[in-house]
Design a protein around this motif. Structure first.
Motif, PDB file in Angstrom:
ATOM      1  N   SER A   1      63.094  57.342  36.493  1.00 12.27           N
ATOM      2  CA  SER A   1      62.109  56.619  35.512  1.00 12.27           C
ATOM      3  C   SER A   1      60.536  56.974  35.929  1.00 12.27           C
ATOM      4  O   SER A   1      59.482  57.251  35.059  1.00 12.27           O
ATOM      5  N   GLY A   2      60.233  57.105  37.221  1.00 13.02           N
ATOM      6  CA  GLY A   2      58.924  57.652  37.709  1.00 13.02           C
ATOM      7  C   GLY A   2      58.740  59.129  37.277  1.00 13.02           C
ATOM      8  O   GLY A   2      57.616  59.332  36.937  1.00 13.02           O
ATOM      9  N   LEU A   3      59.704  59.805  37.271  1.00 14.55           N
ATOM     10  CA  LEU A   3      59.588  61.181  36.794  1.00 14.55           C
ATOM     11  C   LEU A   3      58.987  61.444  35.343  1.00 14.55           C
ATOM     12  O   LEU A   3      58.214  62.213  35.159  1.00 14.55           O
ATOM     13  N   ALA A   4      59.636  60.366  34.469  1.00 13.98           N
ATOM     14  CA  ALA A   4      59.516  60.239  33.193  1.00 13.98           C
ATOM     15  C   ALA A   4      58.126  59.870  32.911  1.00 13.98           C
ATOM     16  O   ALA A   4      57.445  60.494  32.125  1.00 13.98           O
ATOM     17  N   GLU A   5      57.639  59.023  33.589  1.00 12.79           N
ATOM     18  CA  GLU A   5      56.243  58.196  33.656  1.00 12.79           C
ATOM     19  C   GLU A   5      55.290  59.431  33.896  1.00 12.79           C
ATOM     20  O   GLU A   5      54.190  59.722  33.325  1.00 12.79           O
ATOM     21  N   TYR A   6      55.829  60.059  35.141  1.00  6.65           N
ATOM     22  CA  TYR A   6      54.749  61.319  35.744  1.00  6.65           C
ATOM     23  C   TYR A   6      54.651  62.258  34.426  1.00  6.65           C
ATOM     24  O   TYR A   6      53.390  63.079  34.344  1.00  6.65           O
ATOM     25  N   ALA A   7      55.607  62.660  33.800  1.00  5.61           N
ATOM     26  CA  ALA A   7      55.459  63.920  32.866  1.00  5.61           C
ATOM     27  C   ALA A   7      55.218  63.074  31.732  1.00  5.61           C
ATOM     28  O   ALA A   7      54.933  63.916  30.616  1.00  5.61           O
ATOM     29  N   GLY A   8      54.666  61.928  31.282  1.00 10.06           N
ATOM     30  CA  GLY A   8      54.324  61.393  29.933  1.00 10.06           C
ATOM     31  C   GLY A   8      55.311  61.291  28.888  1.00 10.06           C
ATOM     32  O   GLY A   8      55.139  61.444  27.855  1.00 10.06           O
ATOM     33  N   ILE A   9      56.820  61.169  29.197  1.00  8.53           N
ATOM     34  CA  ILE A   9      57.939  60.870  28.522  1.00  8.53           C
ATOM     35  C   ILE A   9      58.691  59.663  28.645  1.00  8.53           C
ATOM     36  O   ILE A   9      59.920  59.804  28.720  1.00  8.53           O
ATOM     37  N   THR A  10      58.033  58.648  29.105  1.00  4.94           N
ATOM     38  CA  THR A  10      58.625  57.581  29.372  1.00  4.94           C
ATOM     39  C   THR A  10      59.667  56.844  28.286  1.00  4.94           C
ATOM     40  O   THR A  10      60.659  56.418  28.439  1.00  4.94           O
ATOM     41  N   ASP A  11      58.932  57.426  26.939  1.00  9.33           N
ATOM     42  CA  ASP A  11      59.957  56.910  25.868  1.00  9.33           C
ATOM     43  C   ASP A  11      61.207  57.789  25.548  1.00  9.33           C
ATOM     44  O   ASP A  11      62.130  57.619  24.611  1.00  9.33           O
TER      45      ASP A  11
ATOM     46  N   GLY B   1      50.220  55.830  42.611  1.00  9.06           N
ATOM     47  CA  GLY B   1      49.766  54.838  41.309  1.00  9.06           C
ATOM     48  C   GLY B   1      50.964  54.662  40.362  1.00  9.06           C
ATOM     49  O   GLY B   1      51.045  53.997  39.339  1.00  9.06           O
ATOM     50  N   ASN B   2      52.091  55.236  40.701  1.00  8.89           N
ATOM     51  CA  ASN B   2      53.457  55.180  39.869  1.00  8.89           C
ATOM     52  C   ASN B   2      54.259  54.268  40.626  1.00  8.89           C
ATOM     53  O   ASN B   2      55.090  54.529  41.398  1.00  8.89           O
ATOM     54  N   GLU B   3      54.093  52.931  40.165  1.00  2.36           N
ATOM     55  CA  GLU B   3      54.903  51.756  40.976  1.00  2.36           C
ATOM     56  C   GLU B   3      56.360  51.951  40.892  1.00  2.36           C
ATOM     57  O   GLU B   3      57.320  51.905  42.096  1.00  2.36           O
ATOM     58  N   VAL B   4      57.036  52.380  39.896  1.00  2.33           N
ATOM     59  CA  VAL B   4      58.548  52.294  39.736  1.00  2.33           C
ATOM     60  C   VAL B   4      58.913  53.466  40.357  1.00  2.33           C
ATOM     61  O   VAL B   4      60.108  53.402  41.109  1.00  2.33           O
ATOM     62  N   GLY B   5      58.327  54.692  40.438  1.00  2.91           N
ATOM     63  CA  GLY B   5      58.543  55.750  41.091  1.00  2.91           C
ATOM     64  C   GLY B   5      58.803  55.802  42.892  1.00  2.91           C
ATOM     65  O   GLY B   5      59.725  56.122  43.378  1.00  2.91           O
ATOM     66  N   LEU B   6      57.586  54.935  43.012  1.00  3.54           N
ATOM     67  CA  LEU B   6      57.387  54.672  44.616  1.00  3.54           C
ATOM     68  C   LEU B   6      58.466  53.819  45.186  1.00  3.54           C
ATOM     69  O   LEU B   6      58.920  53.873  46.104  1.00  3.54           O
ATOM     70  N   LYS B   7      58.837  52.804  44.249  1.00  6.32           N
ATOM     71  CA  LYS B   7      59.998  51.865  44.526  1.00  6.32           C
ATOM     72  C   LYS B   7      61.032  52.689  44.942  1.00  6.32           C
ATOM     73  O   LYS B   7      62.078  52.362  45.722  1.00  6.32           O
ATOM     74  N   GLY B   8      61.488  53.640  43.977  1.00 10.43           N
ATOM     75  CA  GLY B   8      62.534  54.317  44.074  1.00 10.43           C
ATOM     76  C   GLY B   8      62.679  55.045  45.143  1.00 10.43           C
ATOM     77  O   GLY B   8      63.660  55.299  45.801  1.00 10.43           O
TER      78      GLY B   8
END
Length: 455
Positions: free
Chosen positions: A193-203, A263-270
């Motif tokens: 999920s963090g990678l998707a957020e990092y790449a701007g493809i959360t959807d 700054g990527n909370e979900v990614g850092l949690k993983g």
């Protein structure tokens, strides 16, 4: 008409059944050693229970069952029912007029359904193991069948990451007992999920993970092509290019992710959760060579929320022989919230193929009759049956050749069945209270007293 098997199914011979039981017995022993209790669920579920839990591809592989109201129609109404059925064919295939039940696709979703229905009576954390067949409408190939067994161990009602650590131990002990050298691949859904957020493809998270999970099958080029087909921009794909060039050092890879996940909370949690599992496993003496942080591991299932496991045999090209992960939200779809869960599965059929290819099945994994009594007819047969009964009471397998046939024929029968000893209880032996038997493996024959034989 020449009989045939349905595609993707198999018959199992005595040898195969014995070897499968050998594997199951080891797994069951370890499940119970780790505190898991047995559970069994029905072979089919309501279709609504299964659909929407496995992702787009998984839903397509669910075996649907013809509506029971059609199957159970009385003979007097058959023609009317056939007419009604013909009308339903004009509707979409998923219409409840055609099918409302399906064979179970895995053991995890039925387990979640069980927990949701019985959570008021369960003691949490609740640990269960389940060894039953599942069905998938997949294309049959080596190591992949439409009907196969899964051997699952799950824990629900605990968020502790020590559950992940314990399941790593369960995997390693079980495969060590089976003598299969394995590597456990780990990832975390939050990292994906963090990678998707990092790449701007959360959807596009699901599309991204489904494609990424195929890396070992279709390679980088194939994954990139599929991502483009799923309308993921080239710019986003370029940002994820580092995924295809990971080092062999898990900690180094995690450090790189920490830098990208600022700054990527979900990614850092993983990353934090995965670090904990790896560190604690190493503290318990696990060899780092047995654990691999595989950042491309996704497993393609929608219900995972945290850790993801996949086990691969080191010396055989077989795909995964085990897998699982954390699914903290699964019971919510059944109306029950706040019951976190995690589980792993052992692929019995693939484990069998690996052990067969590596020659790992021991002699005791084959069920064989210890003694075959030659049939001489008359009083000798009666006395043989009495002795056979005494052996069986002692837990020793024995049988009587059914006909008073030529001794050569009885020899041949024993050899073909792999029976260890052929016993001769003739008139002379009965008179002297002795037993003569020949060890067919060593070719040695001896006569002993009846008392010595029964010791």
């Amino acid at each position: 008409m020449k009989p045939s098997l349905a595609k993707g199914t198999r018959d199992f011979t005595a040898l195969e059944v014995s070897r499968r039981r050998f594997i199951i017995n080891i797994l069951q022993k370890n499940f119970e050693l780790f505190g898991f209790q047995p559970l069994e669920t029905p072979s089919f579920e309501n279709l609504s229970t299964l659909t929407g839990k496995y992702g787009e591809e998984g839903d397509r592989l669910i075996f649907k069952i013809l509506n029971s109201s059609i199957n159970e129609a009385k003979e007097s109404k058959k023609n009317q029912m056939l007419n009604d059925f013909q009308k339903t064919l004009e509707k979409p295939f998923n219409s409840e007029n055609i099918t409302d039940k399906a064979l179970r696709y895995d053991l995890t979703v039925p387990f979640a359904r069980f927990v949701a229905m019985n959570h008021g009576q369960l003691t949490f954390p609740y640990k269960r193991y389940q060894i039953q067949p599942v069905w998938r409408a997949d294309r049959p190939q080596k190591g992949r069948f439409r009907e196969f067994y899964q051997c699952d161990a799950d824990v629900v009602g605990s968020e502790s990451l020590f559950q992940e650590v314990d399941l790593v131990q369960l995997y390693l002990k079980s495969f060590s007992d089976l003598k299969i050298p394995v590597t456990i691949h780990l990832n975390n859904r939050k990292i994906l999920s963090g990678l998707a957020e990092y790449a701007g493809i959360t959807d596009k998270l699901i599309e991204f993970t489904v494609a990424l999970d195929k890396l070992d099958k279709i390679g980088k080029e194939g994954v990139v092509k599929e991502l483009l087909e799923r309308e993921i921009a080239q710019e986003s794909i370029d940002k994820l290019d580092f995924l295809f060039n990971q080092s062999n050092d898990a900690l180094e890879n995690l450090l790189l992710l920490k830098e990208k996940f600022v700054g990527n909370e979900v990614g850092l949690k993983g990353v934090e959760e995965l670090e904990f599992v790896l560190t604690q496993s190493l503290n318990l003496g696990v060899n780092m060579e047995n654990l691999v942080f595989d950042i491309t591991l996704a497993r393609g299932l929608d219900y995972y929320t945290g850790a993801i496991f996949e086990v691969k045999a080191d010396e055989v090209q077989m795909g995964s022989i085990g897998g699982g992960g954390r699914y903290d939200n699964l019971t919510e779809v059944f109306g029950v919230k706040n019951i976190p869960g995690i589980g792993i599965s052992f692929g019995l059929d693939r484990i069998y193929l690996v052990m067969e290819e590596l020659g790992l099945f021991p002699e005791e994994a084959t069920s064989k009759t210890e003694y075959l009594f030659a049939n001489f007819g008359g009083e000798e047969t009666v006395e043989a049956l009495k002795l056979i009964m005494q052996l069986r009471v002692k837990g020793i397998s024995a049988e009587l050749y059914p006909e008073n046939a030529k001794i050569g024929k009885q020899f041949t029968y024993a050899e073909k069945k792999g029976i260890k000893n052929l016993v001769f209880l003739g008139e002379e032996e009965i008179k002297n209270r002795t037993v003569t038997f020949k060890n067919l493996e060593a070719g040695e024959q001896k006569t002993v007293s009846l008392e010595e034989f029964l010791r």
